[in-house]
Design an enzyme around this catalytic site. Structure first.
Site, PDB file in Angstrom:
ATOM      1  N   LYS A  22       0.837  -1.209   0.000  1.00 14.77           N
ATOM      2  CA  LYS A  22       0.000   0.000   0.000  1.00 14.77           C
ATOM      3  C   LYS A  22       0.862   1.246   0.000  1.00 14.77           C
ATOM      4  CE  LYS A  22      -1.763   1.746   3.951  1.00 14.77           C
ATOM      5  NZ  LYS A  22      -1.588   3.187   4.111  1.00 14.77           N
ATOM      6  N   ASN A  23       1.876   1.257   0.883  1.00 16.17           N
ATOM      7  CA  ASN A  23       2.652   2.492   1.059  1.00 16.17           C
ATOM      8  C   ASN A  23       3.593   2.782  -0.112  1.00 16.17           C
ATOM      9  OD1 ASN A  23       1.353   2.900   3.423  1.00 16.17           O
ATOM     10  ND2 ASN A  23       3.116   2.584   4.766  1.00 16.17           N
ATOM     11  N   ARG A 102      -4.315  10.542   4.730  1.00 11.01           N
ATOM     12  CA  ARG A 102      -3.240  11.502   4.819  1.00 11.01           C
ATOM     13  C   ARG A 102      -2.354  11.522   3.568  1.00 11.01           C
ATOM     14  NH1 ARG A 102      -0.049  14.288   8.382  1.00 11.01           N
ATOM     15  NH2 ARG A 102       2.132  14.128   7.793  1.00 11.01           N
ATOM     16  N   CYS A 126      -5.144   8.384   9.771  1.00 14.15           N
ATOM     17  CA  CYS A 126      -5.195   7.692  11.062  1.00 14.15           C
ATOM     18  C   CYS A 126      -4.928   8.655  12.208  1.00 14.15           C
ATOM     19  CB  CYS A 126      -4.126   6.599  11.117  1.00 14.15           C
ATOM     20  SG  CYS A 126      -4.555   5.095  10.275  1.00 14.15           S
ATOM     21  N   ARG A 131       0.856  14.628  13.447  1.00 14.47           N
ATOM     22  CA  ARG A 131       1.243  14.426  12.057  1.00 14.47           C
ATOM     23  C   ARG A 131       1.129  15.697  11.202  1.00 14.47           C
ATOM     24  NH1 ARG A 131      -1.071   8.794   9.899  1.00 14.47           N
ATOM     25  NH2 ARG A 131       0.927   8.584   8.890  1.00 14.47           N
ATOM     26  N   LYS A 171      14.054  15.764  10.719  1.00 17.69           N
ATOM     27  CA  LYS A 171      13.682  14.438  11.237  1.00 17.69           C
ATOM     28  C   LYS A 171      13.333  13.603  10.012  1.00 17.69           C
ATOM     29  CE  LYS A 171       9.979  12.733  14.274  1.00 17.69           C
ATOM     30  NZ  LYS A 171       8.807  13.117  15.046  1.00 17.69           N
ATOM     31  N   VAL A 172      13.539  12.311  10.093  1.00 15.99           N
ATOM     32  CA  VAL A 172      13.233  11.463   8.928  1.00 15.99           C
ATOM     33  C   VAL A 172      11.725  11.421   8.709  1.00 15.99           C
ATOM     34  CG1 VAL A 172      13.300   9.101   8.035  1.00 15.99           C
ATOM     35  CG2 VAL A 172      15.284  10.037   9.238  1.00 15.99           C
ATOM     36  N   SER A 173      11.297  11.740   7.506  1.00 15.65           N
ATOM     37  CA  SER A 173       9.874  11.663   7.159  1.00 15.65           C
ATOM     38  C   SER A 173       9.720  10.986   5.806  1.00 15.65           C
ATOM     39  CB  SER A 173       9.262  13.070   7.115  1.00 15.65           C
ATOM     40  OG  SER A 173       8.052  13.051   6.375  1.00 15.65           O
ATOM     41  N   VAL A 174       8.946   9.914   5.807  1.00  9.03           N
ATOM     42  CA  VAL A 174       8.701   9.173   4.564  1.00  9.03           C
ATOM     43  C   VAL A 174       7.951  10.073   3.578  1.00  9.03           C
ATOM     44  CG1 VAL A 174       7.508   7.176   3.566  1.00  9.03           C
ATOM     45  CG2 VAL A 174       8.661   6.971   5.783  1.00  9.03           C
ATOM     46  N   ASP A 316       4.870   0.678  11.977  1.00 11.64           N
ATOM     47  CA  ASP A 316       3.652   0.031  11.463  1.00 11.64           C
ATOM     48  C   ASP A 316       3.531  -1.430  11.882  1.00 11.64           C
ATOM     49  OD1 ASP A 316       2.890   2.366  10.295  1.00 11.64           O
ATOM     50  OD2 ASP A 316       3.349   1.772   8.233  1.00 11.64           O
ATOM     51  N   ILE A 338       8.319   7.082  16.792  1.00  9.96           N
ATOM     52  CA  ILE A 338       7.950   7.838  15.580  1.00  9.96           C
ATOM     53  C   ILE A 338       6.702   8.692  15.808  1.00  9.96           C
ATOM     54  CG2 ILE A 338       7.443   7.682  13.095  1.00  9.96           C
ATOM     55  CD1 ILE A 338      10.075   6.342  13.612  1.00  9.96           C
ATOM     56  N   ARG A 408      -8.608  -0.561   4.714  1.00  5.21           N
ATOM     57  CA  ARG A 408      -7.723   0.454   4.133  1.00  5.21           C
ATOM     58  C   ARG A 408      -6.378  -0.155   3.755  1.00  5.21           C
ATOM     59  NH1 ARG A 408      -6.430   5.125   7.725  1.00  5.21           N
ATOM     60  NH2 ARG A 408      -5.150   5.431   5.892  1.00  5.21           N
TER      61      ARG A 408
HETATM   62  C1  UD1 Z   1       4.391   6.955   6.399  1.00  8.37           C
HETATM   63  C2  UD1 Z   1       3.564   5.706   6.234  1.00  8.37           C
HETATM   64  C3  UD1 Z   1       3.050   5.238   7.587  1.00  8.37           C
HETATM   65  C4  UD1 Z   1       4.216   5.039   8.551  1.00  8.37           C
HETATM   66  C5  UD1 Z   1       5.091   6.287   8.603  1.00  8.37           C
HETATM   67  C6  UD1 Z   1       6.364   6.092   9.419  1.00  8.37           C
HETATM   68  C7  UD1 Z   1       2.544   5.859   4.043  1.00  8.37           C
HETATM   69  C8  UD1 Z   1       1.308   6.037   3.233  1.00  8.37           C
HETATM   70  N1  UD1 Z   1       2.415   6.000   5.376  1.00  8.37           N
HETATM   71  O1  UD1 Z   1       3.566   7.970   6.944  1.00  8.37           O
HETATM   72  O2  UD1 Z   1       2.352   3.994   7.387  1.00  8.37           O
HETATM   73  O3  UD1 Z   1       3.712   4.786   9.847  1.00  8.37           O
HETATM   74  O4  UD1 Z   1       5.491   6.673   7.272  1.00  8.37           O
HETATM   75  O5  UD1 Z   1       7.088   5.023   8.930  1.00  8.37           O
HETATM   76  O6  UD1 Z   1       3.596   5.580   3.509  1.00  8.37           O
HETATM   77  N2  UD1 Z   1       6.409  14.779  10.667  1.00  8.37           N
HETATM   78  C9  UD1 Z   1       6.458  16.114  10.954  1.00  8.37           C
HETATM   79  N3  UD1 Z   1       6.262  17.014   9.947  1.00  8.37           N
HETATM   80  C10 UD1 Z   1       6.027  16.615   8.662  1.00  8.37           C
HETATM   81  C11 UD1 Z   1       5.994  15.243   8.368  1.00  8.37           C
HETATM   82  C12 UD1 Z   1       6.197  14.342   9.400  1.00  8.37           C
HETATM   83  O7  UD1 Z   1       6.662  16.507  12.104  1.00  8.37           O
HETATM   84  O8  UD1 Z   1       5.842  17.474   7.789  1.00  8.37           O
HETATM   85  C13 UD1 Z   1       6.637  13.790  11.738  1.00  8.37           C
HETATM   86  C14 UD1 Z   1       5.414  12.916  11.998  1.00  8.37           C
HETATM   87  O9  UD1 Z   1       4.501  13.545  12.849  1.00  8.37           O
HETATM   88  C15 UD1 Z   1       6.046  11.684  12.587  1.00  8.37           C
HETATM   89  C16 UD1 Z   1       7.368  11.580  11.835  1.00  8.37           C
HETATM   90  O10 UD1 Z   1       7.629  12.881  11.298  1.00  8.37           O
HETATM   91  O11 UD1 Z   1       6.319  11.888  13.942  1.00  8.37           O
HETATM   92  C17 UD1 Z   1       7.416  10.576  10.720  1.00  8.37           C
HETATM   93  O12 UD1 Z   1       6.285  10.732   9.899  1.00  8.37           O
HETATM   94  P1  UD1 Z   1       6.324  10.380   8.349  1.00  8.37           P
HETATM   95  O13 UD1 Z   1       7.486   9.499   8.066  1.00  8.37           O
HETATM   96  O14 UD1 Z   1       6.196  11.650   7.566  1.00  8.37           O
HETATM   97  O15 UD1 Z   1       4.985   9.542   8.183  1.00  8.37           O
HETATM   98  P2  UD1 Z   1       4.046   9.486   6.915  1.00  8.37           P
HETATM   99  O16 UD1 Z   1       4.849   9.708   5.682  1.00  8.37           O
HETATM  100  O17 UD1 Z   1       2.842  10.298   7.144  1.00  8.37           O
END
Ligand code: UD1
Length: 429
Positions: A22-23, A102, A126, A131, A171-174, A316, A338, A408
């Site tokens: 999915k992701n 999201r 979720c 987030r 911070k690492v953000s996917v 996850d 996370i 989902r």
């Molecule tokens: C994606 C995955 C989700 C997984 C998450 C972490 C998809 C569709 N979803 O979610 O299943 O749980 O990665 O592996 O791929 N953050 C900020 N500011 C931002 C963006 C993120 O503060 O602009 C923070 C978030 O609140 C969280 C952390 O960064 O604490 C990581 O979030 P992120 O990796 O961005 O998660 P998603 O991409 O939303």
């Protein structure tokens, strides 16, 4: 609303086919917005989130056709999706659609890069913490976009196009890495993304963008280099297998005991989770078909685990591991690093007899062997599947309510588990 009824106590034995991730499917579908030519995606899972994204893309004018199985395909083959974003008629992604998932916010990057503008509702998804999307917006600003927030919408403009830049994530953000990668692919000049997410789904997106003609190196490491190109072409790409679905069924097997082959799974995508399962007492073997998980008779050992960005233990799979540890012989500690509010399953697991207490971001699980079926409520996607795992091992009947969360992210969950001997059924309501 549908419910899932489980009568616990059966071990799992057989084969579970693993679906496309999915992701990965979601950002790949969104990447279609970057090109006037057709993107063909294979192995797309049949999930509510995928269907919702089809609607969102349709709203922008994207034409999507879906082919079912061909003769000779295995019954579990994913869908093939032909996505044609030649004519983008609307650059607004409305609240009523974006608020439900999201990841749909991620259309902001490609729309802005290709069309010079995007108006995208702030997201929902979720309920697992605040987030925010600040990293996404900072990355787009670094690439030269003007961003305003207006009545719950992000309004992004780059009338003269985006320009390559150095983007350093705090911070690492996917998601923000996806956004930066897609936007930079069409920006003028060079972009460097530092502290990029290293998740396999980032690599899958980069691989697809490369096939579309993008110039990217370093995906899968913390530093990604992109040299923008004026346009991207069509491509054909197959979605990688779902490592979270894989880990979930591996934990279900460890929970109930038995012998299950996760067909099509790739062990290299979830080494940290497999290591934890081995430490907990499951036997894991990798073969040509996928991953074989066994636990016959032996008890489960407690573990100490912290979630972390890839290649660490995935957030996850945190809820599923917690369900598993309710049956371990001793005390486990599971720390969530996370998301700050990802323990909603604790209360529901307690309804099944689990003893778990929270110490800040750490859940302390006192393993015991006496889960007992009860009505429970799914709260978010991964939490809900942890209740299913617990229900499979609990004595008697567990009824999981609000299963739309499961739909989902898990394709044909009841069928995959019941084919391996679980007593599980969907009750439509
Ligand atoms: C994606 C995955 C989700 C997984 C998450 C972490 C998809 C569709 N979803 O979610 O299943 O749980 O990665 O592996 O791929 N953050 C900020 N500011 C931002 C963006 C993120 O503060 O602009 C923070 C978030 O609140 C969280 C952390 O960064 O604490 C990581 O979030 P992120 O990796 O961005 O998660 P998603 O991409 O939303």
């Amino acid at each position: 609303m549908d419910k899932i009824r489980i009568v616990g106590g059966q071990s799992l034995n057989g084969t579970i086919p693993i679906s496309g991730a999915k992701n990965a499917a979601l950002p790949l579908m969104i990447a279609s917005l970057l090109s006037e030519e057709k993107l063909i995606l294979e192995n797309v899972p049949r999930l509510a989130d995928v269907a919702l994204l089809q609607r969102i893309l349709g709203n922008h004018g994207v034409d999507i056709t879906v082919n079912g199985k061909r003769n000779g395909d295995s019954p579990s083959a994913g869908q093939t999706m032909e996505i044609d974003a030649r004519a983008i008629v609307d650059t607004t992604a409305p609240y009523d659609l974006v608020s439900r998932m999201r990841a749909s916010f991620w259309v902001v990057g490609p729309l802005l890069a290709r069309m010079g503008q995007a108006r995208v509702s702030l997201p929902g998804g979720c309920a697992i913490g605040t987030r925010p999307v600040d990293f996404h917006l900072d990355a787009l600003r670094a690439l030269g976009a003007e961003i305003d927030i207006d009545a719950g919408y992000v309004v992004a403009r780059a009338p003269r196009g985006l320009t390559g830049a150095r983007i350093v994530f705090p911070k690492v953000s996917v998601g923000a890495t996806h956004t930066a990668l897609m936007a930079a692919a069409l920006a003028k000049g060079d972009t460097v993304i530092e502290n990029a997410a290293r998740e396999p789904e980032i690599v899958d997106l980069a691989d697809c963008l490369l096939k579309m003609g993008a110039r990217i190196s370093g995906a899968g490491t913390s530093t990604i280099h992109i040299t923008g190109v004026p346009r991207l072409r069509g491509a054909r790409h197959s979605v990688l297998p779902d490592r979270i679905e894989t880990g979930t069924y591996a934990m279900a097997t460890a929970m109930t005991g038995g012998d299950v082959t996760l067909a099509g799974a790739r062990a290299d995508l979830l080494e940290s989770a497999l290591d934890v399962l081995r430490a907990a007492g499951a036997q894991i073997d990798v073969n040509n078909e996928g991953i074989r998980v066994r636990r016959n008779g032996a008890g489960l050992f407690p573990v100490e685990v912290s979630t972390a960005p890839y290649p660490g233990f995935p957030t996850d799979l945190q809820a599923q591991l917690m369900a598993l540890m309710t049956r371990a012989q001793g005390r486990s500690r599971i720390t969530e690093t996370i998301f700050e509010n990802r323990f909603m399953h604790v209360q529901e697991l307690a309804r099944l007899g689990a003893t778990i207490h929270l110490e800040g971001d750490c859940a302390v699980v006192e393993g015991n062997d006496h889960l007992k079926g009860a009505p429970v409520m799914a709260t978010d996607l991964r939490a809900s599947v942890s209740l299913v795992i617990a229900g499979l091992a609990a004595e008697g009947e567990t009824m999981v309510q609000r299963v739309y969360h499961l739909d989902r992210g898990f394709e044909r969950l009841e069928e995959k588990l019941s084919n391996c001997g679980a007593q599980i059924e969907r009750i439509s309501g």
